[in-house]
Design an enzyme around this catalytic site. Structure first.
Site, PDB file in Angstrom:
ATOM      1  N   GLU A   1      -5.642  -5.697  10.494  1.00 42.88           N
ATOM      2  CA  GLU A   1      -4.636  -4.665  10.712  1.00 42.88           C
ATOM      3  C   GLU A   1      -4.957  -3.874  11.974  1.00 42.88           C
ATOM      4  O   GLU A   1      -5.752  -2.916  11.924  1.00 42.88           O
ATOM      5  CB  GLU A   1      -4.621  -3.684   9.535  1.00 42.88           C
TER       6      GLU A   1
ATOM      7  N   SER B   1       3.088  -2.666  10.439  1.00 41.79           N
ATOM      8  CA  SER B   1       4.537  -2.706  10.694  1.00 41.79           C
ATOM      9  C   SER B   1       5.195  -4.028  10.295  1.00 41.79           C
ATOM     10  O   SER B   1       6.087  -4.529  10.985  1.00 41.79           O
ATOM     11  CB  SER B   1       4.840  -2.346  12.144  1.00 41.79           C
TER      12      SER B   1
ATOM     13  N   ASN C   1       0.863  -1.178   0.000  1.00 40.27           N
ATOM     14  CA  ASN C   1       0.000   0.000   0.000  1.00 40.27           C
ATOM     15  C   ASN C   1       0.902   1.232   0.000  1.00 40.27           C
ATOM     16  O   ASN C   1       1.547   1.524   1.003  1.00 40.27           O
ATOM     17  CB  ASN C   1      -0.898  -0.049   1.244  1.00 40.27           C
TER      18      ASN C   1
ATOM     19  N   GLY D   1       1.982   1.739  10.842  1.00 40.32           N
ATOM     20  CA  GLY D   1       2.884   2.892  10.726  1.00 40.32           C
ATOM     21  C   GLY D   1       3.592   3.252  12.018  1.00 40.32           C
ATOM     22  O   GLY D   1       4.155   4.338  12.138  1.00 40.32           O
TER      23      GLY D   1
ATOM     24  N   HIS E   1      -9.633   0.645   5.123  1.00 37.66           N
ATOM     25  CA  HIS E   1      -8.318   0.864   5.726  1.00 37.66           C
ATOM     26  C   HIS E   1      -8.460   1.816   6.915  1.00 37.66           C
ATOM     27  O   HIS E   1      -9.228   2.772   6.869  1.00 37.66           O
ATOM     28  CB  HIS E   1      -7.342   1.435   4.693  1.00 37.66           C
TER      29      HIS E   1
ATOM     30  N   LYS F   1       0.017   4.293  -0.079  1.00 38.93           N
ATOM     31  CA  LYS F   1      -0.595   5.447   0.610  1.00 38.93           C
ATOM     32  C   LYS F   1      -0.327   6.712  -0.218  1.00 38.93           C
ATOM     33  O   LYS F   1      -0.494   6.684  -1.427  1.00 38.93           O
ATOM     34  CB  LYS F   1      -0.089   5.548   2.051  1.00 38.93           C
TER      35      LYS F   1
ATOM     36  N   GLU G   1      -6.689   4.164   8.064  1.00 41.13           N
ATOM     37  CA  GLU G   1      -6.441   5.593   7.828  1.00 41.13           C
ATOM     38  C   GLU G   1      -7.662   6.266   7.221  1.00 41.13           C
ATOM     39  O   GLU G   1      -7.959   7.430   7.494  1.00 41.13           O
ATOM     40  CB  GLU G   1      -5.185   5.776   6.956  1.00 41.13           C
TER      41      GLU G   1
HETATM   42  P1  PGA Z   1       2.561  -0.102   7.755  1.00 43.34           P
HETATM   43  O1  PGA Z   1       1.139   0.106   7.102  1.00 43.34           O
HETATM   44  O2  PGA Z   1       3.171  -1.324   7.142  1.00 43.34           O
HETATM   45  O3  PGA Z   1       3.331   1.135   7.433  1.00 43.34           O
HETATM   46  O4  PGA Z   1       2.348  -0.289   9.221  1.00 43.34           O
HETATM   47  C1  PGA Z   1       0.308  -0.999   6.881  1.00 43.34           C
HETATM   48  C2  PGA Z   1      -0.971  -0.574   6.251  1.00 43.34           C
HETATM   49  O5  PGA Z   1      -1.378   0.583   6.432  1.00 43.34           O
HETATM   50  O6  PGA Z   1      -1.615  -1.353   5.552  1.00 43.34           O
END
Ligand code: PGA
Length: 232
Positions: free
Chosen positions: A155, A191, A6, A161, A86, A8, A88
């Site tokens: 997740e 992560s 992803n 993140g 997601h 982002k 976010e």
């Molecule tokens: P990250 O993000 O690997 O940076 O923790 C994962 C995600 O948002 O799917």
């Protein structure tokens, strides 16, 4: 094994093209998914195991939804893989549960592959596993979990993140619960990196990973694909 990246709000048209060119040359038995920003979408000539998807879309064919992309824009690039739910988008961008459900129903009617993201915030995890289960359960309400093109990504919000992945025990316990509720392939995200990917994909119920920050450098993503090969 499904390995998804992803992007982002990272990468440009040029760097996305370069990333995909690099991936094409890598031998892997994984199903690879890449979610670039909408501005970097294109009709890429890719081998069957690599597919580009969208991080977001509005559940309409087209219309007056300023700033959004609808199915008309998604389909122009022959894209049929979408991220929905997601954290976010749910938390930072305040996407409501109602809109998430609408998007799910829309994508399902389109017969798109859906990576549906679920996971609890920190305070819920701290309240214990019953609270985690109830939270996840709520995120499955109104979602057709029998849809055959569904992939679920567990997740935990606190692991995204932050550099703090959920422990193998936490992933396994939650995955085991989710597997009692549905048969779709089940990913872990939060992560994931080159160091921990092997152990995570080695977990019994884990069918792959959704990776953010650690996947943005093409060399790192290639190393992750290699680590998965070694782990299996
Ligand atoms: P990250 O993000 O690997 O940076 O923790 C994962 C995600 O948002 O799917």
């Amino acid at each position: 094994m499904i390995i998804a990246s992803n992007f982002k709000t990272n990468h440009t048209r040029a760097s996305t093209k370069d990333f995909l060119e690099t991936l094409k040359a890598v031998g892997t038995t994984c199903e690879v998914r890449v979610f670039p920003p909408a501005t970097a979408l294109d009709c890429f000539a890719l081998p069957a195991h690599i597919k580009v998807g969208v991080q977001n879309f509005y559940p309409a064919q087209s219309g007056s939804f300023t700033g959004e992309i609808g199915a008309e824009q998604v389909e122009e690039f022959e894209i049929e893989s979408v991220l929905i739910g997601h954290s976010e988008r749910r938390h930072l961008l305040k996407e409501s549960t109602e809109l998430v459900r609408q998007k799910y129903a829309f994508a399902r009617a389109k017969d798109w592959e859906i990576i549906y993201c679920i996971g609890e915030p920190k305070e819920v995890r701290e309240a214990g596993f019953d609270a985690v289960r109830a939270y996840v359960e709520e995120q499955l309400v109104g979602i057709d979990v029998r849809y055959e093109r569904l992939i679920v990504a567990y997740e935990p919000v606190w692991a995204i993140g932050t550099g703090l992945s959920a422990s193998l025990e936490q992933i396994q316990e939650t995955h085991q619960y989710i597997k009692t509720r549905l048969n779709a392939p089940l990913l872990y995200g939060g992560s994931v990196n080159v160091e921990n990917i092997g152990a995570i994909v080695g977990l019994e119920e884990c069918d792959g990973v959704l990776v953010g920050s650690a996947s943005w450098k093409k060399e790192a993503f290639v190393r992750m694909l290699e680590a998965v090969k070694t782990a299996h």
